[in-house]
Each structure stands twice: as C-alpha cells, then as structure tokens.
Design an enzyme around this catalytic site. Structure first.
Site, PDB file in Angstrom:
ATOM      1  N   ASP A  46       0.844  -1.196   0.000  1.00  0.00           N
ATOM      2  CA  ASP A  46       0.000   0.000   0.000  1.00  0.00           C
ATOM      3  C   ASP A  46       0.881   1.248   0.000  1.00  0.00           C
ATOM      4  O   ASP A  46       2.040   1.221   0.429  1.00  0.00           O
ATOM      5  CB  ASP A  46      -0.948   0.005   1.199  1.00  0.00           C
ATOM      6  CG  ASP A  46      -0.215  -0.012   2.541  1.00  0.00           C
ATOM      7  OD1 ASP A  46       0.754  -0.797   2.659  1.00  0.00           O
ATOM      8  OD2 ASP A  46      -0.608   0.729   3.454  1.00  0.00           O
ATOM      9  N   GLU A 110      -0.073  -1.048   5.854  1.00  0.00           N
ATOM     10  CA  GLU A 110       0.969  -0.515   6.733  1.00  0.00           C
ATOM     11  C   GLU A 110       0.793   0.974   6.990  1.00  0.00           C
ATOM     12  O   GLU A 110       1.021   1.454   8.100  1.00  0.00           O
ATOM     13  CB  GLU A 110       2.343  -0.779   6.102  1.00  0.00           C
ATOM     14  CG  GLU A 110       3.523  -0.497   7.040  1.00  0.00           C
ATOM     15  CD  GLU A 110       4.043   0.928   6.969  1.00  0.00           C
ATOM     16  OE1 GLU A 110       4.859   1.308   7.833  1.00  0.00           O
ATOM     17  OE2 GLU A 110       3.629   1.685   6.049  1.00  0.00           O
TER      18      GLU A 110
END
Length: 402
Positions: A46, A110
């Site tokens: 991400d 994250e």
C-alpha cells in the site's frame, strides 16, 4: 511476480475487517533440513495518496525511469526495496543457490497502522511457520546521499484524536457569544495542558522509564554527525532528541460548521501524535494520556463533552546491531559500496516490527535502501537505480551466507 519468480506456494490471506489482504509467498531452499535458516521478509504494497499531482514532474502512478532514478508513488516506500528482495531470492533460486527457506509476508495496510496483520499471522501460523530465524525488512532510507545505512531502532507511536463537543448546535458568535462554554476554547485549553512553555510533556510519568543513551550509541551518533552530509546540519544532541527521546506533536485540527469566522462550532477535534522510545510501554502511555486528559477536563467543570480516540499505535523497536545478520549485512554493504555503513536509528515508526518479533520469536533486521532525497510520502518520490540494484546484490549474498 511471486508465481513467475518460482515461489512454491503463493496465497492471498484475507483480513477479517475486509481491508487489503496479506500476500504470502514461500521459496524453499535446497539446504539440509535442520541446518538451513528460515527467513521472513516483511514489506507492504500500500502507498499513501499522491496529494496534489500538480506538484509532480511525472505521473505518480506511472513508473518512470530517467536520469538514473525510478520515479512514482511507492518506488521508495515500499515497492522498490520489496522487488529488490524478491529479485534477489529469485536469482538464487534460478541458479540453484537458494540454501535457506524464504517466506514473504507483504501487507496492504501498513500506512494505516497494519490492522489485521497480527491476527492473520496467528490464524496462518502453520502455513507461515511458527518459528523464524530472522525477520528482514527495508522501509527506511539513508541519512544522506552518500553513506549506506543499517537501521537498528525506531520510535513507537500513539496517534490520538481529542474531541470536545456541545449539546448546542453551531451558533452565531454575535447572537450567542459569551452565553455558553465553547468547545474550541475548551479544547485549546485542554491541549495546552499537555506541554509546558518549554515543550516538556506533562503527562504523568511520561519520562520516568527513560534511560541514558549508551556510550556505544553516542559514538555511533558522533560518527554520523562527523561523516554524513545531512540535509540540515544537526548536532549529536539533536539526533539524540529525534531518535532516542519521546515527543508529543499537535498535528491536526478540525471543527464542525461552515468554517466561517463568526460561527461558534458545535464540536472541535485536535490530533496528537506521540512518539515513544523502547523503555516506554504503549499501553501505559495510552492509559496515562486518557486519564490525564480526562482529569484536566473534569477540573474545568465544563458542561461540554469529551471524547478521546486512539486512532493507531505501535511499539518502539530496538534491534541488536552486533548480531550475526547485521555483521553479514555490514560486510556485504561495505563490499558493494566501498565504505562502511552507518548504524542509525530513526524518529519514525513501523507499526508491526515488534509484533512480528514476538509472533515468530526472531530478531528483526532493517537495511535502508534509498537516499535521504527519496521523498517518500512527498511529491516526486524516487529511488536511485544504483541503490536498488546493489540492494538486490547485497541481499542475494546475505541470504546465501546466513
């Protein structure tokens, strides 16, 4: 890519909350069972938003290669280092030189605090493996443009939102000003009690667990100040404050209503970001923060209402820069770059490092990939191709020698 590179087992592991799944991949080494190592590589796919794309010189979501750099959102944080690790393992596998077992866990959350990752690891323990020998990651950069770095420390974090709201709706300051206690004024007064005029944090026992910096750490910081070309010249004392001491920052503010200067908002919220060091327990600081804020608000005798929400949190991490993996990394980096790496800590946080260490009973090791000018989270994120390619070569040698 994992399938194409020859991974023996690849799966998408769903997260109960429905957030982005975790990618699992396993590469089997040809070493003898009982002697070969089992190594976990952690990364994330991400990225944060590209913000205002007008500040970008290239399309942030089209990979661009020019002037010796790859450019685009995520090339430094974290896809470039991740693909370097994948390539290093694939190269060893193709040549028949992959001795150790390598497990990749690549999450997609994250940047919002890794929700669900720990639960996925627990639910899939038999698949992933209950015991690792090492945990590797690369989610940081050099401190300058010339000196490779090995990171062995990260601060923890508590991000919280503090809200004061009224039973009254948004009101006009000319008609209603002075009739009621106002949420914004209450909130500003409350936030002011978190620090004194010098910036010292006033949460009870906030500094009590802290220990003096070790002589070895101090020498490492002296070396960094002496040899590194930092973007802003810093002293050893400033690095100590940034990397080894806790801090509290007031980061955001939002209010209800149209934002007109003559409107008294019904509610107001401020964001607070607290960075922690390893001696401080996250839960203890959370409890102390909530208790202190609640007590201060109660003493104000306001009829307004208080809400405290911890958005996310992460423990601080401290690695052992003298262990076997760091020694091999140091030697391989020195050979690749013809200079000894600097051993550094950082002021930022990576949410899951300590959780992974506990879950898999293994020490974590972090190798910085890009330069201080990578601009991760900022416009024109980039990664020097030389850093990327040497990272892949270094990791191949490390995975072979562990």
């Amino acid at each position: 890519l994992f399938i194409r590179f020859g991974s023996e087992n690849v799966k998408l592991l769903p997260i109960e909350t429905g957030d982005n799944p975790v990618v699992y991949a396993y590469f089997k080494g040809n070493g003898k069972d009982g002697t070969k190592q089992r190594i976990l590589w952690y990364g994330h796919y991400d990225v944060i938003p590209a913000s205002d794309v007008r500040g970008w010189k290239t399309d942030p979501f089209t990979l661009t290669c020019e002037d010796g750099y790859i450019k685009g959102r995520g090339v430094s944080d974290n896809k470039g280092p991740l693909v370097a690790a994948m390539y290093s393992v694939a190269s060893l596998l193709k040549k028949g030189e992959l001795v150790n077992d390598i497990v990749f866990l690549i999450e997609g959350n994250e940047e919002i605090g890794s929700p669900g990752l720990e639960q996925v690891c627990k639910q899939n323990r038999d698949l992933i493996g209950s015991k690792m020998d090492w945990i590797f990651l690369s989610n940081s950069t050099w401190v300058d443009q010339m000196h490779p770095c090995l990171n062995y420390g990260l601060r923890g974090v508590i991000n919280a939102q503090i809200t004061v709201h009224s039973d009254e709706p948004d009101r006009h300051s000319g008609i209603n000003g002075g009739l009621h206690r106002e949420p914004v004024a209450d909130l500003v007064n409350l936030i002011s009690k978190l620090q004194d005029d010098s910036g010292k944090v006033l949460i009870p026992n906030f500094y009590a667990p802290l220990k003096p910096i070790s002589d070895q750490d101090y020498k490492r910081l002296e070396e960094i100040v002496e040899v590194a070309v930092l973007d802003q010249k810093k002293t050893v004392e400033e690095l100590i404050m940034n990397w080894t001491k806790p801090s509290l920052s007031v980061t955001t503010m939002k209010m209800s209503g149209p934002g007109n200067i003559s409107v008294i908002p019904e509610s107001a919220t401020m964001g607070v970001s607290i960075r922690l060091v390893p001696e401080q327990g996250v839960e203890k600081v959370k409890t102390a923060l909530k208790s202190y804020i609640s007590d201060c608000f109660a003493k104000s005798n306001s009829k307004n209402h208080l809400k405290i929400e911890v958005v996310n949190s992460a423990e601080a991490w401290l690695g052992d820069p003298t262990n076997h993996a760091y020694k091999i990394l140091r030697d391989e980096i020195a050979a690749a770059w013809k200079t000894e790496p600097l051993f550094v800590k950082e002021g930022g946080s990576i949410p899951c490092v300590r959780s992974l260490e506990r879950l898999f009973n293994a020490p974590a090791v972090q190798i910085a990939c890009g330069q201080s000018t990578d601009n991760a989270h900022l416009d024109n994120e980039n990664l020097r191709i030389e850093n990327w390619s040497k990272m892949a070569d270094v990791l191949s040698n490390v995975f072979r020698k562990l």
